[in-house]
Design a protein around this motif. Structure first.
Motif, PDB file in Angstrom:
ATOM      1  N   LEU A  90     -19.568   6.461 -31.899  1.00 29.17           N
ATOM      2  CA  LEU A  90     -18.418   6.035 -31.126  1.00 29.17           C
ATOM      3  C   LEU A  90     -17.781   4.784 -31.709  1.00 29.17           C
ATOM      4  N   ALA A  91     -18.609   4.037 -32.426  1.00 31.43           N
ATOM      5  CA  ALA A  91     -18.075   2.813 -33.003  1.00 31.43           C
ATOM      6  C   ALA A  91     -16.995   3.115 -34.036  1.00 31.43           C
ATOM      7  N   LEU A  92     -16.976   4.323 -34.508  1.00 28.74           N
ATOM      8  CA  LEU A  92     -15.939   4.703 -35.458  1.00 28.74           C
ATOM      9  C   LEU A  92     -14.555   4.509 -34.869  1.00 28.74           C
ATOM     10  N   ASP A  93     -14.491   4.600 -33.565  1.00 29.97           N
ATOM     11  CA  ASP A  93     -13.207   4.417 -32.919  1.00 29.97           C
ATOM     12  C   ASP A  93     -12.598   3.078 -33.279  1.00 29.97           C
ATOM     13  N   ARG A  94     -13.458   2.146 -33.569  1.00 24.91           N
ATOM     14  CA  ARG A  94     -12.953   0.822 -33.868  1.00 24.91           C
ATOM     15  C   ARG A  94     -12.685   0.631 -35.349  1.00 24.91           C
ATOM     16  N   LEU A  95     -12.839   1.693 -36.116  1.00 23.71           N
ATOM     17  CA  LEU A  95     -12.670   1.559 -37.559  1.00 23.71           C
ATOM     18  C   LEU A  95     -11.571   2.455 -38.083  1.00 23.71           C
ATOM     19  N   LEU A  96     -10.714   2.846 -37.210  1.00 27.84           N
ATOM     20  CA  LEU A  96      -9.643   3.730 -37.646  1.00 27.84           C
ATOM     21  C   LEU A  96      -8.490   2.917 -38.224  1.00 27.84           C
ATOM     22  N   PHE A  97      -7.989   3.392 -39.332  1.00 27.40           N
ATOM     23  CA  PHE A  97      -6.849   2.751 -39.939  1.00 27.40           C
ATOM     24  C   PHE A  97      -5.732   3.767 -40.113  1.00 27.40           C
ATOM     25  N   TYR A  98      -4.562   3.317 -39.969  1.00 32.82           N
ATOM     26  CA  TYR A  98      -3.437   4.148 -40.304  1.00 32.82           C
ATOM     27  C   TYR A  98      -2.778   3.545 -41.530  1.00 32.82           C
ATOM     28  N   PRO A  99      -3.066   4.066 -42.713  1.00 34.42           N
ATOM     29  CA  PRO A  99      -2.542   3.466 -43.920  1.00 34.42           C
ATOM     30  C   PRO A  99      -1.055   3.722 -44.093  1.00 34.42           C
ATOM     31  N   PRO A 100      -0.336   2.775 -44.599  1.00 27.74           N
ATOM     32  CA  PRO A 100       1.089   2.926 -44.785  1.00 27.74           C
ATOM     33  C   PRO A 100       1.411   4.118 -45.663  1.00 27.74           C
ATOM     34  N   GLY A 101       2.398   4.880 -45.284  1.00 26.21           N
ATOM     35  CA  GLY A 101       2.872   5.979 -46.104  1.00 26.21           C
ATOM     36  C   GLY A 101       1.960   7.178 -46.131  1.00 26.21           C
ATOM     37  N   ASP A 102       1.010   7.214 -45.271  1.00 27.72           N
ATOM     38  CA  ASP A 102       0.059   8.313 -45.291  1.00 27.72           C
ATOM     39  C   ASP A 102      -0.219   8.710 -43.854  1.00 27.72           C
ATOM     40  N   CYS A 103      -0.302   9.997 -43.591  1.00 29.08           N
ATOM     41  CA  CYS A 103      -0.474  10.430 -42.212  1.00 29.08           C
ATOM     42  C   CYS A 103      -1.926  10.657 -41.838  1.00 29.08           C
ATOM     43  N   SER A 104      -2.829  10.266 -42.700  1.00 33.94           N
ATOM     44  CA  SER A 104      -4.239  10.420 -42.353  1.00 33.94           C
ATOM     45  C   SER A 104      -4.826   9.050 -42.038  1.00 33.94           C
ATOM     46  N   PHE A 105      -6.003   9.070 -41.456  1.00 39.23           N
ATOM     47  CA  PHE A 105      -6.659   7.818 -41.126  1.00 39.23           C
ATOM     48  C   PHE A 105      -7.714   7.484 -42.172  1.00 39.23           C
ATOM     49  N   PHE A 106      -7.914   6.207 -42.346  1.00 42.64           N
ATOM     50  CA  PHE A 106      -9.100   5.777 -43.064  1.00 42.64           C
ATOM     51  C   PHE A 106     -10.226   5.695 -42.059  1.00 42.64           C
ATOM     52  N   VAL A 107     -11.327   6.217 -42.406  1.00 41.92           N
ATOM     53  CA  VAL A 107     -12.504   6.008 -41.570  1.00 41.92           C
ATOM     54  C   VAL A 107     -13.562   5.352 -42.434  1.00 41.92           C
ATOM     55  N   LEU A 108     -13.894   4.155 -42.110  1.00 38.91           N
ATOM     56  CA  LEU A 108     -14.906   3.455 -42.882  1.00 38.91           C
ATOM     57  C   LEU A 108     -16.146   3.385 -42.024  1.00 38.91           C
ATOM     58  N   THR A 109     -17.235   3.938 -42.507  1.00 38.11           N
ATOM     59  CA  THR A 109     -18.419   3.991 -41.671  1.00 38.11           C
ATOM     60  C   THR A 109     -19.204   2.688 -41.759  1.00 38.11           C
ATOM     61  N   VAL A 110     -20.121   2.540 -40.848  1.00 36.90           N
ATOM     62  CA  VAL A 110     -20.698   1.232 -40.616  1.00 36.90           C
ATOM     63  C   VAL A 110     -21.450   0.670 -41.823  1.00 36.90           C
ATOM     64  N   TRP A 111     -22.406   1.437 -42.342  1.00 42.90           N
ATOM     65  CA  TRP A 111     -23.230   0.880 -43.420  1.00 42.90           C
ATOM     66  C   TRP A 111     -22.406   0.680 -44.678  1.00 42.90           C
ATOM     67  N   SER A 112     -21.522   1.610 -44.954  1.00 38.61           N
ATOM     68  CA  SER A 112     -20.708   1.442 -46.157  1.00 38.61           C
ATOM     69  C   SER A 112     -19.704   0.316 -45.981  1.00 38.61           C
ATOM     70  N   ALA A 113     -19.274   0.110 -44.742  1.00 42.78           N
ATOM     71  CA  ALA A 113     -18.369  -1.011 -44.489  1.00 42.78           C
ATOM     72  C   ALA A 113     -19.083  -2.329 -44.759  1.00 42.78           C
ATOM     73  N   ILE A 114     -20.329  -2.393 -44.327  1.00 42.09           N
ATOM     74  CA  ILE A 114     -21.110  -3.606 -44.579  1.00 42.09           C
ATOM     75  C   ILE A 114     -21.379  -3.753 -46.072  1.00 42.09           C
ATOM     76  N   ALA A 115     -21.692  -2.633 -46.711  1.00 36.70           N
ATOM     77  CA  ALA A 115     -21.975  -2.664 -48.155  1.00 36.70           C
ATOM     78  C   ALA A 115     -20.755  -3.150 -48.935  1.00 36.70           C
ATOM     79  N   ALA A 116     -19.583  -2.791 -48.433  1.00 36.40           N
ATOM     80  CA  ALA A 116     -18.360  -3.219 -49.116  1.00 36.40           C
ATOM     81  C   ALA A 116     -18.211  -4.736 -49.099  1.00 36.40           C
ATOM     82  N   ARG A 117     -18.857  -5.350 -48.137  1.00 35.92           N
ATOM     83  CA  ARG A 117     -18.775  -6.805 -48.036  1.00 35.92           C
ATOM     84  C   ARG A 117     -19.891  -7.495 -48.810  1.00 35.92           C
ATOM     85  N   LEU A 118     -20.840  -6.729 -49.299  1.00 32.43           N
ATOM     86  CA  LEU A 118     -21.960  -7.320 -50.030  1.00 32.43           C
ATOM     87  C   LEU A 118     -22.035  -6.700 -51.418  1.00 32.43           C
TER      88      LEU A 118
END
Length: 289
Positions: A90-118
């Motif tokens: 459910l936490a994915l709900d808080r990770l939805l992005f609407y990227p400019p010029g694109d009609c799909s959402f970015f979904v960044l999952t939790v562990w990979s989101a954290i990994a992206a920061r480390l």
DNA sequence: AAGTTGCGCAACCGCGTGCCC
DNA sequence: CGGGCACGCGGTTGCGCAACT
């Protein structure tokens, strides 16, 4: 949809990798890259399935992998981000992005989101550290701190707001509010979430929460440009991106189609922290910054 | 010294999703 | 439009090793 058979066919090896296998995989990827994982083991002469090769490369053999123990700072980052993002679907709900010029959402999952920061840390490694060390550490911390909150929704939402802004002020996190609590707030409050909209005299005033209404979407989606617009009442952060407008109704129906009853994170501090502190996001959404 | 337990981590598994045909 | 394939993710397993009895 029929699932592709898992690679348990005859002759395919499982279990720990040998140094020889590692070397074959490294050599092959250095020469040819890894365009098609499924085809790779055959072409490289490995008796492994593509999935296994991919995992081995990503989690162990990649040249940019950082080895050694996690630093205290890294651990704190994991804890803070985990608090912020939660670990339930459910936490994915808080990770939805609407990227400019694109009609799909970015979904960044939790562990990979954290990994992206480390940098240099893999999601698998972070997941392991979380399950083996940090969960315990957090539990001990929670036991030391007295429970000061009751369990009213209002308190949950307030705590969530604080956690959303917690990346910059981790000490302010409410340790009595768990990630699952956060998720439950998000899901049960679907389309009826709370948001800090008041142009408060103090930007640290997280208690000024009001029920969300359609105006929120107007604020989130700029009328002129659509994309993402985050507007802070103090002009601390204001961004508008994209040139492919969607109406609020279209946006919400897309969101509903993706995950019925879901809602975006409604806290401007949350988006502020994500956009300003995560380099990967900056790259993904250059127009926004 | 031998047996048991607990822990850490690499690897696996099943599922969801996007893309292509 | 629906099926098949490939990929990526979170959750889980199981092995190896250290600590303990």
């Amino acid at each position: 949809m029929v699932r592709a058979p898992c690679c348990e066919k005859m002759g395919l090896k499982k279990g720990p990798w040998t140094p020889e296998e590692d070397q074959i995989l490294i050599n092959y990827i250095q020469l040819y890259g890894h365009g098609n994982w499924r085809a790779l083991p055959k072409q490289a002469g490995l008796l492994r399935c593509g999935k296994s090769c991919r995992l081995r490369w990503i989690n162990y053999l990649r040249p940019d992998i950082k080895r050694g123990n996690f630093t205290r700072e890294e651990e704190d980052t994991i804890i803070n981000l985990h608090e912020m993002l939660g670990n339930s679907p459910l936490a994915l709900d808080r990770l939805l992005f609407y990227p400019p010029g694109d009609c799909s959402f970015f979904v960044l999952t939790v562990w990979s989101a954290i990994a992206a920061r480390l940098p240099g840390r893999t999601d698998n490694e972070i997941k392991n550290v979380w399950h083996t060390h940090l969960k315990k550490r957090l539990k001990q911390k929670q036991q030391q701190e007295p429970v000061i909150n009751n369990h009213s929704n209002a308190n949950h939402v307030t705590a969530r707001s604080e956690i959303c802004s917690g990346a910059s002020t981790p000490d302010r996190q409410d340790s009595t509010t768990t990630s699952s609590d956060m998720s439950s707030v998000t899901s049960s409050a679907a389309n009826n979430a709370c948001v800090k909209t008041e142009p408060s005299s103090s930007e640290n005033n997280h208690d000024s929460l009001v029920e969300i209404d359609e105006n929120f979407w107007t604020e989130v989606l700029s009328a002129e440009n659509s994309g993402i617009s985050i507007e802070d009442s103090n002009d601390r952060f204001s961004a508008v991106g994209g040139a492919d407008p969607l109406s609020i109704v279209e946006f919400q129906s897309s969101l509903d189609a993706f995950r019925p009853g879901s809602t975006l994170c409604d806290n401007t501090d949350f988006w502020f922290n994500l956009f300003t502190k995560a380099g990967d996001f900056s790259e993904m959404l250059p127009e926004i910054l």
